[in-house]
Design a protein around this motif. Sequence first.
Motif, mmCIF file in Angstrom:
data_model
loop_
_atom_site.group_PDB
_atom_site.id
_atom_site.type_symbol
_atom_site.label_atom_id
_atom_site.label_comp_id
_atom_site.label_asym_id
_atom_site.label_seq_id
_atom_site.Cartn_x
_atom_site.Cartn_y
_atom_site.Cartn_z
ATOM 1 N N ASP A 55 0.834 -1.211 0.000
ATOM 2 C CA ASP A 55 0.000 0.000 0.000
ATOM 3 C C ASP A 55 0.864 1.254 0.000
ATOM 4 O O ASP A 55 0.540 2.241 -0.672
ATOM 5 N N SER A 60 0.862 4.130 -2.900
ATOM 6 C CA SER A 60 0.503 5.520 -2.604
ATOM 7 C C SER A 60 1.605 6.482 -3.044
ATOM 8 O O SER A 60 1.343 7.650 -3.364
ATOM 9 N N ASP A 97 1.135 7.250 -6.816
ATOM 10 C CA ASP A 97 -0.072 8.025 -7.176
ATOM 11 C C ASP A 97 0.140 9.479 -7.118
ATOM 12 O O ASP A 97 0.852 10.216 -6.894
#
Length: 131
Positions: free
Chosen positions: A124, A128, A131
């Motif tokens: 995760d 992130s 992004d």
Amino acid sequence: MSNTDTEDSTPGRLRIDKWLWYARFFKTRSLAAKLCNDGGVRLSGAVVTKAHAAVKPGDVLTFAQGRHIRVVKVVALGSRRGPAPEAQTLYEDLAPPVPEERLQDPYRAPGAGRPTKRDRRAIDALQSETD
């Protein structure tokens, strides 16, 4: 007198579904008959579509049993569904089944199952950042 399951019309031959059941490849004769009727058995290279097809010693049968493809040579016909050691004398296994450990996906590393909670958090975090 009519032809019943206990008597065979041709001496030296036996119904294929009956032989598969005698040799303990299938738990019930109806399962063996269903496989034969569905065309899942080859008798000396020819597809069998009827459960009443006759086998004789020397014939080679090819069929699927679970995840394995079985290739067996008929050695004897048998007269009953006996214990497993007796059933094994009815055939010669030409292609023994492959052990389960060889059937696993060769590209998957051992122990590479679901990610742990720690691994999931790391994934995760990486996603992130992109992004």
